[in-house]
Design a protein around this motif. Structure first.
Motif, PDB file in Angstrom:
ATOM      1  N   THR A   2       0.706  -1.179   0.011  1.00  0.00           N
ATOM      2  CA  THR A   2       0.031  -0.126   0.114  1.00  0.00           C
ATOM      3  C   THR A   2       0.853   1.464  -0.041  1.00  0.00           C
ATOM      4  OG1 THR A   2      -1.577  -1.327   1.572  1.00  0.00           O
ATOM      5  CG2 THR A   2      -1.964   1.235   1.151  1.00  0.00           C
ATOM      6  N   PRO A   3       0.548   2.112  -0.906  1.00  0.00           N
ATOM      7  CA  PRO A   3       1.421   3.441  -0.710  1.00  0.00           C
ATOM      8  C   PRO A   3       1.163   4.105   0.354  1.00  0.00           C
ATOM      9  CG  PRO A   3      -0.437   3.483  -2.531  1.00  0.00           C
ATOM     10  CD  PRO A   3      -0.485   2.334  -1.937  1.00  0.00           C
ATOM     11  N   GLN A   4       2.019   4.893   0.850  1.00  0.00           N
ATOM     12  CA  GLN A   4       1.855   5.851   1.846  1.00  0.00           C
ATOM     13  C   GLN A   4       1.336   7.061   1.441  1.00  0.00           C
ATOM     14  OE1 GLN A   4       3.653   6.143   5.607  1.00  0.00           O
ATOM     15  NE2 GLN A   4       5.637   5.768   4.970  1.00  0.00           N
ATOM     16  N   ALA A   5       1.690   7.423   0.245  1.00  0.00           N
ATOM     17  CA  ALA A   5       0.992   8.779  -0.333  1.00  0.00           C
ATOM     18  C   ALA A   5       0.551   8.492  -1.752  1.00  0.00           C
ATOM     19  CB  ALA A   5       2.008   9.697  -0.357  1.00  0.00           C
ATOM     20  N   LEU A   6      -0.606   8.873  -2.153  1.00  0.00           N
ATOM     21  CA  LEU A   6      -1.074   9.173  -3.339  1.00  0.00           C
ATOM     22  C   LEU A   6      -1.096  10.362  -3.895  1.00  0.00           C
ATOM     23  CD1 LEU A   6      -2.842   7.074  -5.389  1.00  0.00           C
ATOM     24  CD2 LEU A   6      -4.849   7.831  -4.377  1.00  0.00           C
ATOM     25  N   LEU A   7      -0.744  10.524  -5.171  1.00  0.00           N
ATOM     26  CA  LEU A   7      -0.424  11.850  -5.848  1.00  0.00           C
ATOM     27  C   LEU A   7      -1.260  11.830  -7.160  1.00  0.00           C
ATOM     28  CD1 LEU A   7       3.436  12.808  -5.479  1.00  0.00           C
ATOM     29  CD2 LEU A   7       1.512  13.375  -4.170  1.00  0.00           C
ATOM     30  N   ALA A   8      -2.357  12.386  -7.323  1.00  0.00           N
ATOM     31  CA  ALA A   8      -3.395  12.264  -8.466  1.00  0.00           C
ATOM     32  C   ALA A   8      -2.997  13.446  -9.635  1.00  0.00           C
ATOM     33  CB  ALA A   8      -4.891  12.277  -7.840  1.00  0.00           C
ATOM     34  N   GLU A   9      -3.596  13.343 -10.468  1.00  0.00           N
ATOM     35  CA  GLU A   9      -3.779  14.617 -11.656  1.00  0.00           C
ATOM     36  C   GLU A   9      -2.071  15.023 -12.064  1.00  0.00           C
ATOM     37  OE1 GLU A   9      -6.378  17.906 -10.948  1.00  0.00           O
ATOM     38  OE2 GLU A   9      -7.110  16.712  -9.138  1.00  0.00           O
ATOM     39  N   SER A  10      -1.411  13.809 -12.184  1.00  0.00           N
ATOM     40  CA  SER A  10       0.061  14.088 -12.922  1.00  0.00           C
ATOM     41  C   SER A  10       0.817  15.253 -12.116  1.00  0.00           C
ATOM     42  CB  SER A  10      -0.052  14.353 -14.363  1.00  0.00           C
ATOM     43  OG  SER A  10      -0.756  13.680 -15.112  1.00  0.00           O
ATOM     44  N   ILE A  11       0.690  15.167 -10.863  1.00  0.00           N
ATOM     45  CA  ILE A  11       1.470  16.242 -10.070  1.00  0.00           C
ATOM     46  C   ILE A  11       2.823  15.869 -10.360  1.00  0.00           C
ATOM     47  CG2 ILE A  11       2.313  16.666  -7.667  1.00  0.00           C
ATOM     48  CD1 ILE A  11      -0.557  15.718  -6.952  1.00  0.00           C
ATOM     49  N   HIS A  12       3.632  17.290 -10.471  1.00  0.00           N
ATOM     50  CA  HIS A  12       5.086  17.460 -10.825  1.00  0.00           C
ATOM     51  C   HIS A  12       5.804  16.314 -10.144  1.00  0.00           C
ATOM     52  CE1 HIS A  12       9.133  18.717 -12.032  1.00  0.00           C
ATOM     53  NE2 HIS A  12       8.618  19.383 -12.900  1.00  0.00           N
ATOM     54  N   PRO A  13       6.762  15.553 -10.918  1.00  0.00           N
ATOM     55  CA  PRO A  13       7.731  14.486 -10.279  1.00  0.00           C
ATOM     56  C   PRO A  13       8.322  14.907  -8.981  1.00  0.00           C
ATOM     57  CG  PRO A  13       7.968  14.529 -12.728  1.00  0.00           C
ATOM     58  CD  PRO A  13       6.923  15.694 -12.293  1.00  0.00           C
ATOM     59  N   ALA A  14       8.623  16.336  -8.987  1.00  0.00           N
ATOM     60  CA  ALA A  14       9.345  16.895  -7.690  1.00  0.00           C
ATOM     61  C   ALA A  14       8.718  16.528  -6.350  1.00  0.00           C
ATOM     62  CB  ALA A  14       9.459  18.509  -7.840  1.00  0.00           C
ATOM     63  N   PRO A  35     -13.044   9.806  -9.562  1.00  0.00           N
ATOM     64  CA  PRO A  35     -14.276  10.177  -9.056  1.00  0.00           C
ATOM     65  C   PRO A  35     -14.495   9.741  -7.534  1.00  0.00           C
ATOM     66  CG  PRO A  35     -14.562   8.285 -10.605  1.00  0.00           C
ATOM     67  CD  PRO A  35     -12.990   8.785 -10.626  1.00  0.00           C
ATOM     68  N   GLU A  36     -15.314  10.081  -6.900  1.00  0.00           N
ATOM     69  CA  GLU A  36     -15.642   9.939  -5.694  1.00  0.00           C
ATOM     70  C   GLU A  36     -15.403   8.491  -5.130  1.00  0.00           C
ATOM     71  OE1 GLU A  36     -19.389  10.218  -3.232  1.00  0.00           O
ATOM     72  OE2 GLU A  36     -18.713  11.938  -2.636  1.00  0.00           O
ATOM     73  N   ASP A  37     -16.063   7.627  -5.646  1.00  0.00           N
ATOM     74  CA  ASP A  37     -16.208   6.101  -5.378  1.00  0.00           C
ATOM     75  C   ASP A  37     -14.843   5.445  -5.632  1.00  0.00           C
ATOM     76  OD1 ASP A  37     -16.906   6.568  -8.076  1.00  0.00           O
ATOM     77  OD2 ASP A  37     -18.052   4.581  -8.208  1.00  0.00           O
ATOM     78  N   GLU A  38     -14.365   5.811  -6.573  1.00  0.00           N
ATOM     79  CA  GLU A  38     -12.970   5.141  -6.735  1.00  0.00           C
ATOM     80  C   GLU A  38     -11.793   5.755  -5.872  1.00  0.00           C
ATOM     81  OE1 GLU A  38     -11.763   5.147 -11.167  1.00  0.00           O
ATOM     82  OE2 GLU A  38     -13.873   5.039 -11.526  1.00  0.00           O
ATOM     83  N   LEU A  39     -12.067   6.996  -5.807  1.00  0.00           N
ATOM     84  CA  LEU A  39     -11.025   7.628  -4.791  1.00  0.00           C
ATOM     85  C   LEU A  39     -10.944   6.883  -3.360  1.00  0.00           C
ATOM     86  CD1 LEU A  39      -8.820   9.883  -4.331  1.00  0.00           C
ATOM     87  CD2 LEU A  39     -10.553  11.368  -3.865  1.00  0.00           C
ATOM     88  N   ILE A  40     -12.176   7.031  -2.756  1.00  0.00           N
ATOM     89  CA  ILE A  40     -12.384   6.016  -1.531  1.00  0.00           C
ATOM     90  C   ILE A  40     -11.888   4.778  -1.765  1.00  0.00           C
ATOM     91  CG2 ILE A  40     -14.281   5.070   0.155  1.00  0.00           C
ATOM     92  CD1 ILE A  40     -16.118   7.696  -0.534  1.00  0.00           C
ATOM     93  N   LYS A  56     -12.376  16.157  -6.604  1.00  0.00           N
ATOM     94  CA  LYS A  56     -13.161  16.701  -5.468  1.00  0.00           C
ATOM     95  C   LYS A  56     -13.062  15.735  -4.364  1.00  0.00           C
ATOM     96  CE  LYS A  56     -14.778  19.968  -8.410  1.00  0.00           C
ATOM     97  NZ  LYS A  56     -13.719  20.277  -8.717  1.00  0.00           N
ATOM     98  N   VAL A  57     -12.447  16.394  -3.351  1.00  0.00           N
ATOM     99  CA  VAL A  57     -12.535  15.836  -2.049  1.00  0.00           C
ATOM    100  C   VAL A  57     -13.599  16.069  -0.994  1.00  0.00           C
ATOM    101  CG1 VAL A  57     -10.820  14.924  -0.198  1.00  0.00           C
ATOM    102  CG2 VAL A  57      -9.786  15.644  -2.149  1.00  0.00           C
ATOM    103  N   THR A  58     -14.616  15.309  -1.251  1.00  0.00           N
ATOM    104  CA  THR A  58     -15.886  15.499  -0.565  1.00  0.00           C
ATOM    105  C   THR A  58     -15.997  14.960   0.780  1.00  0.00           C
ATOM    106  OG1 THR A  58     -16.802  13.406  -1.175  1.00  0.00           O
ATOM    107  CG2 THR A  58     -17.159  15.167  -2.677  1.00  0.00           C
ATOM    108  N   LYS A  59     -17.181  15.401   1.647  1.00  0.00           N
ATOM    109  CA  LYS A  59     -17.268  14.934   2.943  1.00  0.00           C
ATOM    110  C   LYS A  59     -17.166  13.468   2.915  1.00  0.00           C
ATOM    111  CE  LYS A  59     -20.118  15.751   7.045  1.00  0.00           C
ATOM    112  NZ  LYS A  59     -21.567  15.918   7.426  1.00  0.00           N
ATOM    113  N   ALA A  60     -17.972  12.726   2.038  1.00  0.00           N
ATOM    114  CA  ALA A  60     -18.021  11.189   1.801  1.00  0.00           C
ATOM    115  C   ALA A  60     -16.573  10.686   1.713  1.00  0.00           C
ATOM    116  CB  ALA A  60     -19.052  10.998   0.921  1.00  0.00           C
TER     117      ALA A  60
END
Ligand code: NAI
Length: 402
Positions: A2-14, A35-40, A56-60
């Motif tokens: 399991t990754p400790q950190a998940l970086l989405a949306e092609s965040i810069h490799p830095a 989307p929300e369900d896949e992110l959870i 979108k990081v929602t309450k759910a």
């Protein structure tokens, strides 16, 4: 693993590099916004989440990810994150408020020069086969008066660059600000509008700034002066600007941000300003450069990693801020997030002394009903200390760093 950190949306490799340098591994990088369900689902076991503007990081999402420690918005804004839900769960949110200031400032200067030289019109005319070779209406920037509204990170950088080109810089801010170089503060927005050859906006969108440049404000500008908005789309009344451009009251405009912007590349852009050839358009890219992306990547990743490894919350947008000194050898660090109610500190101190440990250093910060304690204690933590800390009334979470 399991990754400790998940970086989405092609965040810069830095960003991944900065996390790994501080011992946060493995890091998983995604190209897309989930989307929300896949992110959870993807967040199971993940401690740090990094996103840009499309996730979108929602309450759910927040409630569905009990193992999540912190969220990083790799940009300026944090509107895409439900900050109240994050605060309620004691999850600090971090961003990068200055990493792209210089990029915006440089583009603002280029817009000022382009408007003074009537480049937007010439560009349109040449595309239609024209050859309007003439000096009419074209001016140097040197010795022109630049009026900056909002002398913060970006406004003050614009000031430095404009002064270096020999412009006379004036600014208006609601806060007292130290002038750079020969820039001069003026007492009111009206005064700034009346004296400037170019007005450039660098304020946030607030109830006081929304619609700040309306028909009345545009009428106060010098006839034929130019206006730049690389800040927020709702600062200018676009219909009023369209009219002022048509009548010649405003000589030209450079606009990067709009009241309504397409949500993606697939949506078409539309604006009443398209009717005017003296407008320089750009699609909200004022801060979008490789340098800014890299700086944002490194800055937010560093804040996330320091929270994970040291408990540091300095510059969090929603959480009590503590910047602890580095942990000494043989010292155990207790982190404790709680509702800001009476008796919590006593409860933490009782738990520590019941464990027979001595407190070497302790910091408390509170914000919007949340309290946060970092306590360095001499010796090792026991399971009963952990259990006692969990039992303190008002506890949201507690974590021990050894
Ligand atoms: P900042 O917070 O450092 O500076 C804003 C300044 O505006 C502060 O000095 C504040 O006191 C002043 N201010 C607030 N209300 C005011 C009012 N009613 N009248 C006059 N001054 C007022 O912000 P920063 O980083 O300089 O950003 C400025 C703007 O640029 C923000 O709206 C930000 O969202 C936008 N921006 C746009 C980007 C783009 O891609 N086009 C990229 C980055 C920022």
């Amino acid at each position: 693993m399991t990754p400790q950190a998940l970086l989405a949306e092609s965040i810069h490799p830095a960003a991944a590099k900065a996390l790994e340098a501080l011992g946060v591994t493995p890091v998983e990088r995604l190209k897309v916004a989930l989307p929300e369900d896949e992110l959870i689902e993807k967040l199971k076991g993940v401690k740090l989440l990094g996103i840009r503007s499309r996730t979108k990081v929602t309450k759910a999402t927040i409630e569905g990810a009990p193992g999540l420690y912190a969220i990083g918005s790799f940009g300026i804004g944090t509107n895409q994150i439900d900050l109240d839900a994050a605060s309620a769960k004691g999850i600090p949110v971090f961003n990068a408020p200055f990493a792209n200031s210089r990029s915006v400032a440089e583009l603002t200067i280029s817009a000022a020069v382009s408007l003074l030289r009537r480049m937007p019109e010439k560009n349109v005319e040449m595309r239609a086969g024209g050859w309007g070779k003439s000096a009419a209406g074209a001016y140097e920037a040197r010795a022109k008066k630049l009026g900056i509204v909002g002398y913060g990170n970006i406004g003050s950088q614009v000031s430095v660059l404009a002064s270096a080109m020999g412009m006379h810089v004036y600014y208006y801010d609601i806060e007292p600000k130290l002038a750079h170089g020969n820039a001069r503060a003026v007492a009111s927005l009206d005064e700034l509008l009346e004296l400037s050859d170019i007005v450039t906006l660098h304020t946030p969108s607030t109830p006081a700034t929304r619609g700040m440049i309306d028909a009345g404000a545009l009428a106060k500008m010098k006839k034929g002066a130019n206006i730049i908005n690389y800040a927020r789309g709702d600062l200018i009344d676009i219909d009023a600007l369209s009219e002022a451009l048509g009548s010649g009251q405003v000589g030209g405009a450079a606009i990067d941000v709009f009241p309504v912007e397409p949500a993606s590349k697939d949506e078409a852009f539309d604006s009443p300003l398209l009717a005017h050839k003296n407008v320089l358009f750009s699609p909200h890219i004022g801060g979008s450069t490789q340098e800014a992306q890299e700086a944002i990547g490194a800055e937010v990743a560093d804040k996330l990693a320091r929270f994970l490894t040291e408990g540091a919350t300095a510059h969090s947008v929603n959480f009590p801020q503590i910047l602890p000194s580095s942990r000494k050898l043989g010292v155990t660090r207790i982190l404790h997030a709680h509702q800001n109610v009476t008796g919590v500190l006593r409860g933490i101190n009782d738990a520590v002394s019941d464990a027979g440990l001595n407190t070497a250093a302790q910091s408390l910060a509170t914000r919007d009903g949340i309290g946060y304690v970092i306590a360095d204690v001499e010796g090792a933590a026991t399971d009963s200390l952990r259990a006692d800390l969990e039992k303190v009334d008002g506890t949201i979470w507690t974590r021990i760093i050894e």
